[in-house]
Write an enzyme that holds these catalytic residues in place. Structure first.
Site, PDB file in Angstrom:
ATOM      1  N   THR A   1       0.848  -1.199   0.000  1.00 29.64           N
ATOM      2  CA  THR A   1       0.000   0.000   0.000  1.00 29.64           C
ATOM      3  C   THR A   1       0.882   1.247   0.000  1.00 29.64           C
ATOM      4  OG1 THR A   1      -1.754  -1.157   1.185  1.00 29.64           O
ATOM      5  CG2 THR A   1      -1.792   1.256   1.270  1.00 29.64           C
TER       6      THR A   1
ATOM      7  N   ASN B   1      -5.480  -9.544  -7.649  1.00 32.64           N
ATOM      8  CA  ASN B   1      -5.581 -10.202  -6.348  1.00 32.64           C
ATOM      9  C   ASN B   1      -6.885 -10.960  -6.151  1.00 32.64           C
ATOM     10  OD1 ASN B   1      -6.077  -7.225  -6.411  1.00 32.64           O
ATOM     11  ND2 ASN B   1      -7.151  -7.698  -4.512  1.00 32.64           N
TER      12      ASN B   1
ATOM     13  N   ALA C   1       6.084  -8.361   1.649  1.00 32.23           N
ATOM     14  CA  ALA C   1       6.615  -9.643   2.121  1.00 32.23           C
ATOM     15  C   ALA C   1       5.524 -10.639   2.512  1.00 32.23           C
ATOM     16  CB  ALA C   1       7.549  -9.411   3.314  1.00 32.23           C
TER      17      ALA C   1
ATOM     18  N   THR D   1      13.631   4.842  10.586  1.00 33.57           N
ATOM     19  CA  THR D   1      14.536   3.750  10.953  1.00 33.57           C
ATOM     20  C   THR D   1      14.098   2.455  10.289  1.00 33.57           C
ATOM     21  OG1 THR D   1      14.941   4.789  13.062  1.00 33.57           O
ATOM     22  CG2 THR D   1      15.453   2.434  12.918  1.00 33.57           C
TER      23      THR D   1
ATOM     24  N   CYS E   1     -10.673  -6.369   1.225  1.00 36.88           N
ATOM     25  CA  CYS E   1     -10.667  -4.963   1.627  1.00 36.88           C
ATOM     26  C   CYS E   1     -12.045  -4.345   1.582  1.00 36.88           C
ATOM     27  CB  CYS E   1      -9.719  -4.172   0.728  1.00 36.88           C
ATOM     28  SG  CYS E   1      -8.105  -4.932   0.621  1.00 36.88           S
TER      29      CYS E   1
HETATM   30  C1  LIG Z   1      -2.240  -7.246  -0.598  1.00 36.31           C
HETATM   31  C2  LIG Z   1      -2.147  -6.297  -1.733  1.00 36.31           C
HETATM   32  C3  LIG Z   1      -1.791  -4.960  -1.516  1.00 36.31           C
HETATM   33  C4  LIG Z   1      -1.575  -4.395  -0.137  1.00 36.31           C
HETATM   34  O1  LIG Z   1      -0.404  -4.865   0.431  1.00 36.31           O
HETATM   35  P1  LIG Z   1      -0.029  -4.481   1.930  1.00 36.31           P
HETATM   36  O2  LIG Z   1       1.376  -4.891   2.082  1.00 36.31           O
HETATM   37  O3  LIG Z   1      -0.941  -5.279   2.779  1.00 36.31           O
HETATM   38  O4  LIG Z   1      -0.220  -3.017   2.085  1.00 36.31           O
HETATM   39  C5  LIG Z   1      -1.663  -4.143  -2.614  1.00 36.31           C
HETATM   40  N1  LIG Z   1      -1.862  -4.593  -3.863  1.00 36.31           N
HETATM   41  C6  LIG Z   1      -2.212  -5.871  -4.116  1.00 36.31           C
HETATM   42  C7  LIG Z   1      -2.421  -6.327  -5.520  1.00 36.31           C
HETATM   43  C8  LIG Z   1      -2.370  -6.761  -3.057  1.00 36.31           C
HETATM   44  O5  LIG Z   1      -2.716  -8.008  -3.315  1.00 36.31           O
END
Ligand SMILES: *Cc1c(COP(=O)(O)O)cnc(C)c1O
Length: 402
Positions: free
Chosen positions: A73, A152, A201, A241, A327
């Site tokens: 994000t 996703n 990650a 940091t 989401c």
């Molecule tokens: C999960 C996801 C995000 C968000 O990732 P975070 O590390 O949880 O902020 C953004 N883009 C896609 C396509 C995702 O699948």
């Protein structure tokens, strides 16, 4: 087999035990701040450098092209707002796509409120962007194309190489949210002419709260306005940091993904295909959402006709799956991705996303097929519409299993 079964690997993934082992010392005896100029700092800095190499290698990037963030994000925000702000005098237009993750869409909406223009490209019924529409959307004020690598929800993989070529022809920067694709398919930033790439990650068996933005240093190097100002860490692009244990875990997760990919992808594909074949052979009125072939190996998104997705999920209390996108699932709106693909509203409401990953087994697949069959049959038994369909022999709409 342990219950509940976890089939929601697009939402997050369990941390690989090897990743946890790699991280642990960096909470205790190796707790240094990587910016400190003493033995503790040097040790942390060396570990961060090693991780940077491993994260970069997975996508064909150099260590210095990796900027650590708190996740995808933040990476999406940094890429899109960072380019828009820095290059404001050159243009005001961004091209993205209607099926993007909210992290990208909401950045674009924010920029629209600040005077930028955004084109949201439509997708076809498989969730793929049309390259001719992309070309047609570009004007002389276009700064950035932001198109995800893989979706996703439905797993559709976009034609990254072609998009990269179009961006290059027009001298436009190309950002891709590759959060779902990294570690699940080979990605090469140079081959696809990608300038900016977001990743996180926790979608590849690493910890939550750590991600990266790839920022191309190929000539001309991409520059960005920072979104977080402060001590000038990460080349001044992202202050704060460094999350050393998180970064170490991220690096380890990428190293494992790279080592295991050749074995792992066929394994996950086999499981997913077994799930798909099992469901489609036991139940009627199913529709595959997403591209039949250009799709993430662990993804299966199915519309169950005559069933409410939320009821199905409640019935499947020992199987972790999602309906629509996590989401937005607080609101009972059909997912914006399925909507963009033109999926009928009742089918969108009956859609379930199965996300398979590294630690799933054939036994779990067979169990889930059985449980879904049970629940769908039970719910359809309560549905007057389904009964009417069976009674009058309404022809089944074209099912699109492989
Ligand atoms: C999960 C996801 C995000 C968000 O990732 P975070 O590390 O949880 O902020 C953004 N883009 C896609 C396509 C995702 O699948």
């Amino acid at each position: 087999m342990k219950l509940p079964v976890y089939f929601d690997n697009h939402a997050t993934t369990p941390v690989d035990p090897q990743v946890v082992d790699a991280m642990l010392p960096f909470f205790t005896e190796r707790f240094g701040n990587s910016a400190s100029k003493h033995a503790f700092g040097w040790e942390a800095d060396a570990a961060v450098h090693e991780a940077r190499k491993n994260v970069g290698s997975l996508i064909g990037a150099a260590p210095r092209e990796i900027v650590f963030t708190s996740g995808a994000t933040e990476s999406d925000n940094l890429a899109i707002k960072g380019v828009a702000e820095l290059y404001r005098d050159r243009g005001d237009h961004i091209v993205t796509c209607a099926a993007e993750h909210k992290a990208v869409l909401d950045c674009c909406k924010f920029l629209e409120r600040h005077g930028y223009r955004v084109t949201y490209l439509p997708v076809d019924s498989h969730g793929t962007v049309d390259l001719d529409k992309l070309r047609a959307a570009i004007d002389e004020k276009t700064l950035l194309i932001s198109i995800m690598a893989a979706n996703n929800e439905v797993g559709t993989v976009q034609p990254l190489e072609e998009i990269g070529r179009i961006a290059e022809e027009h001298g436009i920067l190309f950002h891709t949210d590759a959060t779902q694709a990294v570690g699940k398919m080979p990605i090469d930033v140079a081959a696809c002419r990608i300038h900016l790439l977001s990743m996180t990650a926790h979608k590849l068996h690493g910890p939550k709260g750590i991600g990266a933005l790839y920022v191309s240093a190929r000539k001309p190097a991409v520059r960005l306005n920072p979104t977080i100002h402060g001590g000038g860490h990460e080349g001044g692009i992202r202050s704060g940091t460094l999350n050393v244990p998180g970064i170490v875990g991220f690096g380890k997760a990428c190293a494992i993904a790279r080592e295991q990919m050749a074995m792992e992808l066929p394994h996950i594909t086999r499981l997913r295909d077994r799930l798909e074949a099992g469901l489609f052979s036991h139940l009627d009125e199913l529709h595959l959402n997403g591209h039949p072939t250009e799709r993430l190996c662990g993804n299966l998104n199915v519309a169950f006709g005559y069933v409410e997705g939320e009821s199905l999920i409640m019935g499947l209390n020992d199987v972790a799956v999602s309906s629509g996108s996590t989401c937005t699932s607080a609101a009972l709106e059909p997912s914006h991705v399925l909507k963009a693909m033109g999926i009928r509203e009742d089918l969108a409401h009956g859609s379930i996303r199965f996300g398979l990953g590294r630690f799933n087994t054939e036994e779990e697949v067979d169990y889930v097929v059985r449980r879904v069959e049970e629940e769908v049959t039970r719910l359809r038994g309560l549905s007057p519409l389904y009964a009417k369909r069976v009674a009058t022999g309404t022809p089944a709409a074209a099912s699109s299993g492989k």
